[in-house]
Design a protein around this motif. Structure first.
Motif, PDB file in Angstrom:
ATOM      1  N   ILE A 107      13.480  15.123  32.158  1.00  0.00           N
ATOM      2  CA  ILE A 107      13.867  16.443  31.646  1.00  0.00           C
ATOM      3  C   ILE A 107      14.924  16.298  30.556  1.00  0.00           C
ATOM      4  O   ILE A 107      14.830  16.918  29.495  1.00  0.00           O
ATOM      5  CB  ILE A 107      14.356  17.345  32.794  1.00  0.00           C
ATOM      6  CG1 ILE A 107      13.187  17.673  33.730  1.00  0.00           C
ATOM      7  CG2 ILE A 107      15.007  18.622  32.251  1.00  0.00           C
ATOM      8  CD1 ILE A 107      13.582  18.318  35.040  1.00  0.00           C
ATOM      9  N   LEU A 108      15.918  15.449  30.785  1.00  0.00           N
ATOM     10  CA  LEU A 108      16.964  15.236  29.774  1.00  0.00           C
ATOM     11  C   LEU A 108      16.398  14.606  28.507  1.00  0.00           C
ATOM     12  O   LEU A 108      16.821  14.931  27.395  1.00  0.00           O
ATOM     13  CB  LEU A 108      18.095  14.388  30.345  1.00  0.00           C
ATOM     14  CG  LEU A 108      18.951  15.072  31.410  1.00  0.00           C
ATOM     15  CD1 LEU A 108      19.901  14.063  32.046  1.00  0.00           C
ATOM     16  CD2 LEU A 108      19.709  16.246  30.828  1.00  0.00           C
ATOM     17  N   ASP A 109      15.420  13.725  28.669  1.00  0.00           N
ATOM     18  CA  ASP A 109      14.770  13.117  27.504  1.00  0.00           C
ATOM     19  C   ASP A 109      14.042  14.168  26.678  1.00  0.00           C
ATOM     20  O   ASP A 109      14.098  14.147  25.448  1.00  0.00           O
ATOM     21  CB  ASP A 109      13.793  12.026  27.956  1.00  0.00           C
ATOM     22  CG  ASP A 109      13.128  11.338  26.782  1.00  0.00           C
ATOM     23  OD1 ASP A 109      13.850  10.765  25.940  1.00  0.00           O
ATOM     24  OD2 ASP A 109      11.880  11.396  26.700  1.00  0.00           O
ATOM     25  N   ILE A 110      13.364  15.095  27.345  1.00  0.00           N
ATOM     26  CA  ILE A 110      12.671  16.179  26.634  1.00  0.00           C
ATOM     27  C   ILE A 110      13.679  17.037  25.879  1.00  0.00           C
ATOM     28  O   ILE A 110      13.455  17.402  24.717  1.00  0.00           O
ATOM     29  CB  ILE A 110      11.838  17.032  27.620  1.00  0.00           C
ATOM     30  CG1 ILE A 110      10.659  16.217  28.132  1.00  0.00           C
ATOM     31  CG2 ILE A 110      11.373  18.330  26.961  1.00  0.00           C
ATOM     32  CD1 ILE A 110       9.925  16.862  29.297  1.00  0.00           C
ATOM     33  N   ILE A 111      14.798  17.339  26.510  1.00  0.00           N
ATOM     34  CA  ILE A 111      15.842  18.131  25.848  1.00  0.00           C
ATOM     35  C   ILE A 111      16.355  17.391  24.621  1.00  0.00           C
ATOM     36  O   ILE A 111      16.508  17.975  23.547  1.00  0.00           O
ATOM     37  CB  ILE A 111      16.990  18.461  26.829  1.00  0.00           C
ATOM     38  CG1 ILE A 111      16.485  19.428  27.911  1.00  0.00           C
ATOM     39  CG2 ILE A 111      18.192  19.051  26.094  1.00  0.00           C
ATOM     40  CD1 ILE A 111      17.432  19.615  29.068  1.00  0.00           C
ATOM     41  N   ALA A 112      16.604  16.085  24.765  1.00  0.00           N
ATOM     42  CA  ALA A 112      17.104  15.293  23.633  1.00  0.00           C
ATOM     43  C   ALA A 112      16.084  15.255  22.496  1.00  0.00           C
ATOM     44  O   ALA A 112      16.449  15.355  21.325  1.00  0.00           O
ATOM     45  CB  ALA A 112      17.439  13.875  24.096  1.00  0.00           C
ATOM     46  N   GLN A 113      14.791  15.129  22.830  1.00  0.00           N
ATOM     47  CA  GLN A 113      13.743  15.082  21.804  1.00  0.00           C
ATOM     48  C   GLN A 113      13.641  16.391  21.028  1.00  0.00           C
ATOM     49  O   GLN A 113      13.269  16.402  19.865  1.00  0.00           O
ATOM     50  CB  GLN A 113      12.386  14.794  22.441  1.00  0.00           C
ATOM     51  CG  GLN A 113      12.190  13.378  22.897  1.00  0.00           C
ATOM     52  CD  GLN A 113      10.818  13.188  23.542  1.00  0.00           C
ATOM     53  OE1 GLN A 113       9.895  13.957  23.325  1.00  0.00           O
ATOM     54  NE2 GLN A 113      10.695  12.151  24.351  1.00  0.00           N
ATOM     55  N   ASN A 114      13.963  17.494  21.701  1.00  0.00           N
ATOM     56  CA  ASN A 114      13.800  18.809  21.084  1.00  0.00           C
ATOM     57  C   ASN A 114      15.112  19.405  20.582  1.00  0.00           C
ATOM     58  O   ASN A 114      15.124  20.558  20.159  1.00  0.00           O
ATOM     59  CB  ASN A 114      13.127  19.770  22.064  1.00  0.00           C
ATOM     60  CG  ASN A 114      11.703  19.366  22.337  1.00  0.00           C
ATOM     61  OD1 ASN A 114      10.884  19.347  21.434  1.00  0.00           O
ATOM     62  ND2 ASN A 114      11.420  19.006  23.568  1.00  0.00           N
ATOM     63  N   SER A 115      16.175  18.630  20.607  1.00  0.00           N
ATOM     64  CA  SER A 115      17.461  19.120  20.120  1.00  0.00           C
ATOM     65  C   SER A 115      17.404  19.299  18.614  1.00  0.00           C
ATOM     66  O   SER A 115      16.887  18.449  17.891  1.00  0.00           O
ATOM     67  CB  SER A 115      18.573  18.130  20.473  1.00  0.00           C
ATOM     68  OG  SER A 115      18.698  18.026  21.868  1.00  0.00           O
ATOM     69  N   LYS A 116      17.959  20.389  18.154  1.00  0.00           N
ATOM     70  CA  LYS A 116      17.925  20.707  16.724  1.00  0.00           C
ATOM     71  C   LYS A 116      19.183  20.238  15.994  1.00  0.00           C
ATOM     72  O   LYS A 116      19.122  19.831  14.852  1.00  0.00           O
ATOM     73  CB  LYS A 116      17.766  22.225  16.525  1.00  0.00           C
ATOM     74  CG  LYS A 116      16.522  22.793  17.166  1.00  0.00           C
ATOM     75  CD  LYS A 116      15.287  22.456  16.382  1.00  0.00           C
ATOM     76  CE  LYS A 116      14.087  23.168  16.957  1.00  0.00           C
ATOM     77  NZ  LYS A 116      12.969  22.349  17.229  1.00  0.00           N
ATOM     78  N   SER A 117      20.320  20.294  16.664  1.00  0.00           N
ATOM     79  CA  SER A 117      21.565  19.926  15.993  1.00  0.00           C
ATOM     80  C   SER A 117      22.051  18.568  16.496  1.00  0.00           C
ATOM     81  O   SER A 117      21.663  18.099  17.568  1.00  0.00           O
ATOM     82  CB  SER A 117      22.645  20.978  16.251  1.00  0.00           C
ATOM     83  OG  SER A 117      23.029  20.949  17.618  1.00  0.00           O
TER      84      SER A 117
END
Length: 129
Positions: A107-117
């Motif tokens: 889940i954290l990896d997905i968040i990191a992949q989709n981070s915009k800033s």
């Protein structure tokens, strides 16, 4: 490879939970090459699986030439380390690398992949660490 424990009295079945983890993995660009599970009344603070199940997991890692195991749930740091060490102890010398992750790491990896800033990327990477 995904692994999990079906706990007695759990409200969601392991099959449903594996399906959810599979969806997360697909979104992250990973694919499932095998699975192992075990029914249990509870998980100890330091070990998830016994020696026999570790050997079964290692056997699937060998047959699929996989180096990553993802646990369907959240594990403590000591549980992750002990699972990795147990697998490394039974794998042949040619396979002395295995990554053990849990659902939270995916889940954290997905968040990191989709981070915009840059800030949100750094926060996700800090959470992973």
């Amino acid at each position: 490879m995904i692994i999990g424990v079906e706990l007695t009295g759990q409200s969601i079945t392991l099959a449903e939970s594996f399906e959810d983890l599979g969806s997360l993995m697909a979104y992250s660009g990973l694919s499932i090459v095998g699975s192992e599970s075990q029914k249990s009344a509870g998980i100890t603070d330091d070990h998830i699986f016994g020696h026999g199940k570790i050997i079964e997991i290692a056997s699937q890692l060998i047959s699929t030439s996989s180096h990553t195991v993802i646990f369907d749930g959240e594990l403590s740091a000591i549980q992750l380390k002990n699972l990795e060490d147990s697998l490394l102890n039974v794998l042949p010398s040619g396979m002395k690398r295995v990554n053990v992750l849990d659902k939270t790491a995916i889940i954290l990896d997905i968040i990191a992949q989709n981070s915009k800033s840059a800030e949100s990327t750094m926060q996700a990477e800090l959470a992973i660490l």
